[in-house]
Design an enzyme around this catalytic site. Structure first.
Site, PDB file in Angstrom:
ATOM      1  N   ARG A 110       0.808  -1.222   0.000  1.00  0.00           N
ATOM      2  CA  ARG A 110       0.000   0.000   0.000  1.00  0.00           C
ATOM      3  C   ARG A 110       0.847   1.281   0.000  1.00  0.00           C
ATOM      4  O   ARG A 110       0.344   2.364  -0.264  1.00  0.00           O
ATOM      5  CB  ARG A 110      -0.959  -0.021   1.209  1.00  0.00           C
ATOM      6  CG  ARG A 110      -2.047  -1.067   1.077  1.00  0.00           C
ATOM      7  CD  ARG A 110      -2.741  -1.377   2.399  1.00  0.00           C
ATOM      8  NE  ARG A 110      -1.953  -2.285   3.237  1.00  0.00           N
ATOM      9  CZ  ARG A 110      -2.353  -2.791   4.405  1.00  0.00           C
ATOM     10  NH1 ARG A 110      -3.544  -2.464   4.882  1.00  0.00           N
ATOM     11  NH2 ARG A 110      -1.589  -3.612   5.103  1.00  0.00           N
ATOM     12  N   GLY A 127      -7.906  -4.393  12.554  1.00  0.00           N
ATOM     13  CA  GLY A 127      -8.656  -5.517  13.106  1.00  0.00           C
ATOM     14  C   GLY A 127      -9.513  -5.005  14.252  1.00  0.00           C
ATOM     15  O   GLY A 127      -9.063  -4.202  15.068  1.00  0.00           O
ATOM     16  N   ARG A 173      29.508  23.247   4.363  1.00  0.00           N
ATOM     17  CA  ARG A 173      29.496  21.855   3.895  1.00  0.00           C
ATOM     18  C   ARG A 173      30.326  20.955   4.811  1.00  0.00           C
ATOM     19  O   ARG A 173      31.063  21.443   5.666  1.00  0.00           O
ATOM     20  CB  ARG A 173      29.964  21.831   2.439  1.00  0.00           C
ATOM     21  CG  ARG A 173      28.909  22.483   1.513  1.00  0.00           C
ATOM     22  CD  ARG A 173      29.430  22.715   0.134  1.00  0.00           C
ATOM     23  NE  ARG A 173      30.023  21.515  -0.425  1.00  0.00           N
ATOM     24  CZ  ARG A 173      30.831  21.496  -1.485  1.00  0.00           C
ATOM     25  NH1 ARG A 173      31.141  22.637  -2.093  1.00  0.00           N
ATOM     26  NH2 ARG A 173      31.318  20.365  -1.929  1.00  0.00           N
TER      27      ARG A 173
END
Ligand code: UD1
Ligand code: CA
Length: 458
Positions: free
Chosen positions: A16, A140, A333
């Site tokens: 999904r 469930g 950086r």
């Protein structure tokens, strides 16, 4: 104390999610879901943590490393079948086994401890963690009898109309008596809408065998959401973000707009730090007190000192001292070391360099592979020319040097202590201490020449 074990279910593909990345590796606040789950388990006193892997097994293992043992579920035949795979490591053990899904990243150790405690005090063979979900779709349903005892769990796809109206759901988290678990799993069938071996069927089997089943209802349903698709992923992200931000605020951090602030769970922030909106702080970052980060800044894997400011800037994998000013619009950086009281101003990029106490790079510079001493002034537009197309070279600027605006420093090169570089110079030879270096074409002024040209062009 009774032995305690945990099984993490992480073998599913996560259809999904519609993703190349396996479901449990999808990050929530920068950390894979399954890692959040294991983080919480590690805080419990467990004998073994076993992760059931299948889809993307190698990647999941690489992610969790030695924090877990692994069993392989070659075919994904359901959650009951997944747990059965851990039998080889657990079957003969006496104790309690906690089963959690790798897709419930918001579960907390506090709730798991409460679940264990209830399981132990009731002496049940199974204790299921349930909750009341405002929208139970997909979960469930917990079916209770008239006395209020849990009878069974029915999956969405197998549920009747009436069962679908139940809002108490199975969170997919359970405590089992270990030996009972493996005995019962052998009795689970795949006779259901999905043709899978469902772990929750163990509850019905326990009832059939007249064993005690207990349920522990979690108050906070947001903690137990299962992430099956990207809508739930965004929800989990939002909840986790909120949880982390609230924790920092309670610890004395000002977060001006918590909805617009993303702080990874691995970040440590001291008191009286202010985080302005639009800020993302990731990885193993620590931030000292009285520092201000943001607005609109990104910091990743950095150590930042006290009273520093990072405004509209990006700082990655670097160490930043105290009372440093960075930005606006600076880019620091990786592998950069910035000492106390340094200033990195507008549109300055620094890469893999060290900048010592009190130096200033105030505007429009590129500094790469450089070692800059104390109290150096790097003028506007200065560039370290560090790359010849094949190799990178180092620029050294010693203490107290002054680099005039728009200079090119062609590496490898050393600018000596207290040296002065005239603006607009292109320097390709070392400059001795305290020398003045000028390296630019001489200026010629031609008298009245402009006037002549202007006349001609009329
Ligand atoms: C499951 C429960 C459901 C519960 C919900 C809570 C079952 C049958 N259903 O449904 O009652 O409300 O979780 O979020 O258990 N997995 C494996 N191997 C498999 C199948 C699944 O390892 O063969 C793993 C998945 O990777 C996942 C977890 O088990 O981490 C749960 O599986 P998933 O398919 O997400 O179950 P749900 O449909 O959410
Ligand atoms: Ca799920």
């Amino acid at each position: 104390m009774t032995n305690r074990y945990a099984i993490v279910l992480a073998a599913g593909q996560g259809v999904r999610m519609k993703s190349k990345l396996y479901k449990v590796l999808h990050p929530v606040m920068g950390r894979p879901m399954v890692q959040h789950v294991v983080d919480q388990l590690e805080a419990l006193d467990l004998e073994k943590i076993i992760t059931v892997v299948g889809y993307g097994a190698e990647k999941v293992k690489a992610q969790l490393g030695e924090r877990s043992l692994y069993v392989l579920q070659e075919e994904q035949l359901g959650t009951g079948h997944a747990v059965q795979q851990a039998g080889s490591l657990l079957e003969d053990k006496k104790g309690i086994t906690l089963v959690v899904c790798g897709d419930t990243p918001l579960l907390t150790k506090e709730t798991l401890i409460e679940l264990f405690n209830q399981h132990q005090t009731t002496g049940a063979k199974v204790t299921v963690l349930t909750t009341l979900m405002p929208d139970p779709t997909g979960y469930g349903r917990v079916i209770r009898n008239e006395a209020g005892d849990v009878e069974k769990i029915v999956e969405q796809k197998d549920a009747s109309h009436d069962q679908l109206l139940v809002t108490e759901i199975n969170t997919g988290t359970y405590c089992f008596d270990n030996q009972f678990l493996f005995e019962a799993l052998a009795m689970v069938t795949n006779n259901n809408a999905q043709g899978e071996y469902y772990l929750p069927d163990v509850i019905e089997i326990a009832k059939m065998k007249e064993e005690k089943v207990s349920a522990f209802q979690a108050n906070d349903s947001s903690e137990t959401i299962g992430v099956n698709d990207r809508v739930a992923l965004a929800r989990a992200e939002k909840l986790m973000k909120q949880r982390i931000n609230e924790q920092h605020m309670r610890n004395g951090v000002t977060i001006v707009d918590p909805d617009q602030t993303y702080i990874a769970p691995t970040v440590e922030i001291a008191t009286d730090v202010t985080i302005e909106p639009g800020t993302i702080i990731k990885g193993e970052t620590t931030i000292g007190s009285d520092t201000v980060i943001g607005p609109n800044s990104e910091v990743e894997d950095c150590k930042i000192g006290e009273g520093t400011k990072v405004i509209h800037s990006i700082v990655h994998q670097s160490n930043i001292g105290s009372h440093v000013n960075i930005g606006p619009f600076a880019h620091i950086r990786p592998n950069t070391q910035i000492d106390d009281e340094v200033k990195i101003g507008n549109f300055v990029e620094v890469k893999k360099s060290s900048i010592d106490f009190g130096s200033k790079l105030s505007h429009l510079s590129y500094v790469g592979d450089a070692e800059i001493g104390k109290n150096v002034n790097v003028g506007c537009g200065t560039i370290t020319v560090n790359y010849d197309g094949k190799n990178k070279y180092k620029t050294i600027i010693e203490d107290g040097a002054f680099i005039g605006c728009n200079s090119n420093l062609i590496a490898p090169v050393t600018i000596g202590r207290g040296a002065l570089i005239a603006a607009g110079s292109t320097i390709n030879k070392d400059v001795p201490d305290e020398a003045l270096s000028i390296a630019r074409a001489k200026q010629i002024n031609k008298a009245e020449y402009a006037k002549k040209i202007n006349k001609l062009s009329k």
